[in-house]
Design a protein around this motif. Sequence first.
Motif, PDB file in Angstrom:
ATOM      1  N   ASN A  55       0.890  -0.509   0.155  1.00 21.95           N
ATOM      2  CA  ASN A  55       0.173  -0.038   0.139  1.00 21.95           C
ATOM      3  C   ASN A  55       1.081   1.096   0.193  1.00 21.95           C
ATOM      4  OD1 ASN A  55      -3.553  -0.890   0.297  1.00 21.95           O
ATOM      5  ND2 ASN A  55      -2.085  -2.091   1.506  1.00 21.95           N
ATOM      6  N   PHE A  56       2.010   1.189   0.154  1.00 22.59           N
ATOM      7  CA  PHE A  56       2.704   2.543   0.498  1.00 22.59           C
ATOM      8  C   PHE A  56       4.146   2.706  -0.107  1.00 22.59           C
ATOM      9  CE2 PHE A  56      -0.033   1.941   4.531  1.00 22.59           C
ATOM     10  CZ  PHE A  56      -0.259   3.026   4.062  1.00 22.59           C
ATOM     11  N   GLY A  57       4.508   0.978  -0.940  1.00 22.72           N
ATOM     12  CA  GLY A  57       5.540   1.168  -1.002  1.00 22.72           C
ATOM     13  C   GLY A  57       6.517   0.092  -0.017  1.00 22.72           C
ATOM     14  N   LYS A  58       7.925  -0.495  -1.254  1.00 27.24           N
ATOM     15  CA  LYS A  58       8.601  -1.229  -0.497  1.00 27.24           C
ATOM     16  C   LYS A  58       9.726  -0.547   0.271  1.00 27.24           C
ATOM     17  CE  LYS A  58       7.100  -5.331  -3.741  1.00 27.24           C
ATOM     18  NZ  LYS A  58       7.810  -6.035  -4.392  1.00 27.24           N
ATOM     19  N   GLY A  59      10.398   0.713  -0.477  1.00 25.42           N
ATOM     20  CA  GLY A  59      11.767   0.841  -0.542  1.00 25.42           C
ATOM     21  C   GLY A  59      11.765   1.166   0.649  1.00 25.42           C
ATOM     22  N   HIS A  60      11.018   2.378   1.587  1.00 25.30           N
ATOM     23  CA  HIS A  60      10.886   2.287   2.885  1.00 25.30           C
ATOM     24  C   HIS A  60      10.969   1.445   4.253  1.00 25.30           C
ATOM     25  CE1 HIS A  60       6.921   3.559   2.337  1.00 25.30           C
ATOM     26  NE2 HIS A  60       7.121   3.588   3.455  1.00 25.30           N
ATOM     27  N   GLY A 219      -3.582 -19.201  -5.365  1.00 24.24           N
ATOM     28  CA  GLY A 219      -2.788 -18.741  -6.637  1.00 24.24           C
ATOM     29  C   GLY A 219      -2.451 -17.536  -6.670  1.00 24.24           C
ATOM     30  N   ARG A 220      -2.543 -16.491  -5.672  1.00 24.14           N
ATOM     31  CA  ARG A 220      -1.941 -15.345  -5.859  1.00 24.14           C
ATOM     32  C   ARG A 220      -0.932 -15.466  -4.904  1.00 24.14           C
ATOM     33  NH1 ARG A 220      -6.535 -11.293  -5.572  1.00 24.14           N
ATOM     34  NH2 ARG A 220      -7.277 -12.806  -6.861  1.00 24.14           N
ATOM     35  N   GLU A 221       0.531 -14.798  -5.799  1.00 29.48           N
ATOM     36  CA  GLU A 221       1.744 -14.469  -4.468  1.00 29.48           C
ATOM     37  C   GLU A 221       2.280 -13.146  -4.385  1.00 29.48           C
ATOM     38  OE1 GLU A 221       4.046 -17.346  -6.912  1.00 29.48           O
ATOM     39  OE2 GLU A 221       3.127 -18.994  -5.452  1.00 29.48           O
ATOM     40  N   PHE A 222       2.977 -12.841  -3.477  1.00 28.98           N
ATOM     41  CA  PHE A 222       3.313 -10.853  -3.672  1.00 28.98           C
ATOM     42  C   PHE A 222       4.307 -11.689  -3.142  1.00 28.98           C
ATOM     43  CE2 PHE A 222       3.700  -6.970  -1.008  1.00 28.98           C
ATOM     44  CZ  PHE A 222       3.588  -6.094  -2.692  1.00 28.98           C
ATOM     45  N   GLU A 223       5.325 -10.629  -4.204  1.00 28.82           N
ATOM     46  CA  GLU A 223       7.052 -11.390  -3.375  1.00 28.82           C
ATOM     47  C   GLU A 223       7.109 -10.067  -2.909  1.00 28.82           C
ATOM     48  OE1 GLU A 223       9.228 -12.315  -7.139  1.00 28.82           O
ATOM     49  OE2 GLU A 223      10.778 -12.394  -5.690  1.00 28.82           O
ATOM     50  N   VAL A 224       8.128 -10.524  -1.876  1.00 29.13           N
ATOM     51  CA  VAL A 224       8.434  -8.933  -1.345  1.00 29.13           C
ATOM     52  C   VAL A 224       9.708  -9.969   0.035  1.00 29.13           C
ATOM     53  CG1 VAL A 224       6.674  -8.898   0.858  1.00 29.13           C
ATOM     54  CG2 VAL A 224       7.635  -6.482   0.061  1.00 29.13           C
ATOM     55  N   PHE A 225      10.553  -8.549   0.514  1.00 33.72           N
ATOM     56  CA  PHE A 225      11.038  -8.858   1.064  1.00 33.72           C
ATOM     57  C   PHE A 225      12.316 -10.485   0.836  1.00 33.72           C
ATOM     58  CE2 PHE A 225       7.584  -6.807   4.260  1.00 33.72           C
ATOM     59  CZ  PHE A 225       8.502  -5.899   3.403  1.00 33.72           C
TER      60      PHE A 225
END
Length: 367
Positions: A55-60, A219-225
Amino acid sequence: MEGRKNPDSEAAPYRVIDLFAGCGGISEGFRRSGFFRPVAAVEMDRAAAATYAANFGKGHVFNGDIADWVVGDLPEADVVTGGPPCQGFSNLGSKREDDERNNLWQRYVDTLVKVRPKAFLMENVDRFFKTHQFQALLAELNSGNRLADYRIDAAVLRATDYGSAQLRKRTIVIGTRKDVDQIFLPRVQVAETGWRTVKDAIGDIEAAVPVDRVDLPTGREFEVFGKVLPGAYDAHELHVTRKYIDLSRQRFEAIPEGGNRHDLPFELQAPCWRGFRGGAGDVMGRLRWERPSVTIRTEFWKPEKGRYLHPVENRAITHYEAARIQGFPDTFKWCGTKTEIGRQIGNAVPVEMAEALARHIGEHLSA
Ligand SMILES: C[S@@+](CC[C@H](N)C(=O)[O-])C[C@H]1O[C@@H](n2cnc3c(N)ncnc32)[C@H](O)[C@@H]1O
């Protein structure tokens, strides 16, 4: 709620750091106020941090322990927000839990000392005034101590008084650096006669989206960290129910709007409830359309945990409905399992309350 646009946070004048950010209830309120843009968020729970990132971006986002984050290079910020988790009366906790909570508390203070924001906003349980952590905060403000150049104003506020459809009480502390005009807590903004109700928050959902699923879409995938998590789900995809046994359904049918387990006829009462009129009045309670909701906790999908039955349907509120009652817009994305998302929703600060506090702080900083 839908159609409410988030302001362009890039253009917002003030920078905010959200500690213990969860899925971002406070951050959503800060963004919506139009005054703040996030420069850092710290959250240890991976699914909650993923929701925040979606929702707010991964960068910070720092997905890890605040103890590891606070020793690094921290960004400059105008406001630091967040509440160190605190279970209330520390004499009820074990020594280890006390140590851990004090540890989190100290990391919050470390952040303030390093960043020196103009103001900080801290939220906590309504019994916060009775904790060691609150005494520790007061002690830090004394001359010669680590927060000696800050003043605070603090009270228990009701979310309904600030535009939420939920009667949730939180201790709110606003700290202001002494070279900035002190920011006191905002006055009540919504009189009791004008409180938002459950109907205002979720009354439009039923007609549009039937509840016939028990699982989140597959089947929904969210790639993060560096990991893959379930999600990101749209808010309406959280409109999922549970499989109830017949006895549960019969019980729900016997409980009227505003009622609870005491309305059950003898044959539908659990043996342990029979003949016992005392106890929590909210157990298996049904919400009322025309009143605000009770506090949405982390297991709101279990009717036995509180007043979570839908005002007219024979089921607990869904995750979608709980998110709405917590003030999240329909555009908000969610990551994690059903249980993890439920915890994120129940842990959040009501978005309207966060927005009112953010606007209040933003207006003072701009004055
Ligand atoms: C009450 S929730 C925060 C809710 C959030 N303010 C909101 O409005 O959505 C507290 C959060 O602190 C996180 N937390 C607990 N210990 C932590 C630690 N040592 N470092 C970072 N986050 C931590 C938990 O995972 C939890 O999500």
